[in-house]
Design an enzyme around this catalytic site. Structure first.
Site, short mmCIF file in Angstrom:
data_model
loop_
_atom_site.label_atom_id
_atom_site.label_comp_id
_atom_site.label_asym_id
_atom_site.label_seq_id
_atom_site.Cartn_x
_atom_site.Cartn_y
_atom_site.Cartn_z
N HIS A 93 0.84 -1.21 0.00
CA HIS A 93 0.00 0.00 0.00
C HIS A 93 0.87 1.26 0.00
CE1 HIS A 93 -3.63 2.38 1.16
NE2 HIS A 93 -2.72 3.13 1.78
N GLU A 94 1.84 1.29 0.91
CA GLU A 94 2.73 2.45 1.01
C GLU A 94 3.65 2.56 -0.20
OE1 GLU A 94 2.32 4.73 3.20
OE2 GLU A 94 0.76 3.59 4.24
N HIS A 102 1.92 4.60 -2.79
CA HIS A 102 2.07 6.03 -2.55
C HIS A 102 3.47 6.51 -2.97
CE1 HIS A 102 -1.71 6.41 -0.51
NE2 HIS A 102 -1.36 5.69 0.55
#
Length: 455
Positions: free
Chosen positions: A21-22, A25
């Site tokens: 998920h990170e 980003h």
């Protein structure tokens, strides 16, 4: 060892999903030109770090493995008064609203892409699943009244092909939530015409199912489940009740006290409920039928008397491993991810309206339990579990709660509509409200987890 495996499976699953998920980003932020100060795997105190690249981004491992974060150059979170003009141009809040939307949305999108990747791999490999063959034990059930019979193989639902029990269950669940009825195409063996396979189209009413029933095993409420093999004895314990009665491996039990035996599961249930009771069995052995009497012995389990005749039966359903072509696997994985995401949003919406109980909201304890169970079952089950949790993580982060990605996307959407950013005062108030709401949801999830353990 079981507890250790459960904890390890949970940490690996959730830790890797948050990292992905990170990473979403991070990659999009880099692509948009934003300066990254730190990428941390884990939360809390940094226990190892190294600076790499032109920007000297700090790659860190932190003490708590259940999480991670990307720290960007952001004037809202740090003092930028001494930052060079060149670096200020790479500060997050100075980027266009569309770049900020892309950076924030990249996290949930990464989770959805991971789910598609995992499902694609599973579909390419082939996932052993029960066939869409049904078990109809009761003539008073809605399934029987609709024309379904024990042993029917469902091949299509509303014109869409199904092969496995999972596909059948999934499509009926979607129709049930939409309050739509189902049209089933089934294949049935006609015993009266030289075992000829016939195809029939039958209607099954799902519109009367309540949301509460759909939360549980709604197919059982309709009166059917996955089919089980016939009651054929696989092995007998020497000197046991079955052996003393003259039963042999390979014998098929046709009736008990004149009542037809549906399958091995029903045979087991009848035996378990008949301790110290003489039963008359009609047995098929080869081409002949014979009658034998057997009396189950009593076995006391947790204070309850259970009948045993010391035999082994095959109770596992017929399995099917569907191997897909690369293109088919990608399409199927994408559809699975989309449909699962939409179903999750629908269930959350029904929780808000009160149509679905909040007891369905689960927390880390339940997730850890399922992580342990699937890891012990095998790699395929574990990867399927990770894919589903990845979808859930993506969906949850898209909720319009201020502290989550969805809350920030809401801010930026308002900025697109109004032409100006949300005021700092409004953002602070919304942030605090978001924290309260998120903590409340976590409290409910923990309560549900503990209630499940207690029950």
């Amino acid at each position: 060892m079981v507890m250790l495996q459960t904890i390890l499976a949970f940490v690996v699953a959730l830790g890797s999903l948050v990292t992905i998920h990170e990473l979403g980003h991070y990659l999009v932020a880099r692509w948009c030109g934003v300066k990254i100060l730190r990428f941390s795997v884990g939360m809390g105190k940094v226990i190892f770090s190294r600076k790499l690249g032109v920007d000297q981004t700090e790659w860190a491992i932190s003490i708590l493995p259940l999480g991670g974060y990307v720290k960007m150059l952001d004037a809202r979170e740090q003092d930028v008064s001494e930052i060079s003009e060149q670096d200020l141009l790479r500060e997050f809040s100075r980027q266009s609203v569309w770049k900020r939307i892309a950076i924030v949305a990249a996290g949930p999108i990464a989770n959805f892409l991971l789910a598609i990747l995992l499902f694609t791999g599973l579909y390419l490999h082939g996932v052993p699943e029960p066939m869409a063959k049904i078990r109809v034990p009761s003539e008073t059930s809605a399934a029987y009244q609709a024309g379904l019979r024990h042993g029917d193989l469902v091949t299509a639902v509303n014109g869409q092909r199904v092969q496995t029990w999972t596909e059948l269950h999934w499509k009926l669940l979607q129709l049930g939530l939409a309050k739509s009825d189902a049209s089933l195409v089934v294949q049935r063996i006609n015993d009266n015409v030289n075992l000829k396979v016939e195809s029939r189209e039958l209607g099954l009413s799902l519109s009367r199912l309540t949301d509460a029933e759909l939360e549980s095993d709604f197919l059982t409420k309709l009166g059917f489940s996955v089919a089980r093999p016939a009651a054929i004895l696989q092995g007998l314990e020497a000197g046991g009740p079955a052996s003393r009665a003259g039963l042999l491996p390979g014998d098929q039990i046709l009736t008990i006290d004149g009542k037809a035996v549906l399958d091995g599961l029903e045979f087991t249930e009848i035996i378990n409920a008949s301790s110290d009771k003489s039963l008359r069995l009609l047995v098929k052995r080869g081409q002949q039928e014979l009658t034998l009497n057997v009396t189950p012995e009593t076995d006391v389990i947790r204070g309850e008397k259970i009948g045993r005749i010391k035999v082994q039966l095959m109770l596992a359903p017929e399995m099917l491993s569907v191997v897909n072509s690369p293109m088919s696997a990608v399409i199927k994985a994408s559809v699975k991810t989309w449909e699962t995401s939409m179903l999750t949003f629908k269930m959350l919406g029904k929780m808000l309206t009160g149509d679905v109980s909040w007891k369905n909201l689960t927390g880390p304890i339940t997730i850890a339990d399922y992580a342990g169970q699937t890891s012990r079952t095998g790699l395929i089950s574990y990867l399927s579990f990770i894919a589903l949790i990845s979808i859930s993580l993506g969906v949850m982060n898209l909720l319009p709660i201020p502290v989550l990605d969805g809350g920030h996307l809401l801010y930026y959407s308002l900025e697109v509509l109004t032409g100006k950013p949300v005021s700092e005062r409004f953002g602070e108030i919304a942030q605090r409200a978001g924290v309260v709401l998120l903590m409340s949801l976590m409290a409910v999830a923990f309560f549900n987890d503990i209630a499940r353990l207690m029950s």
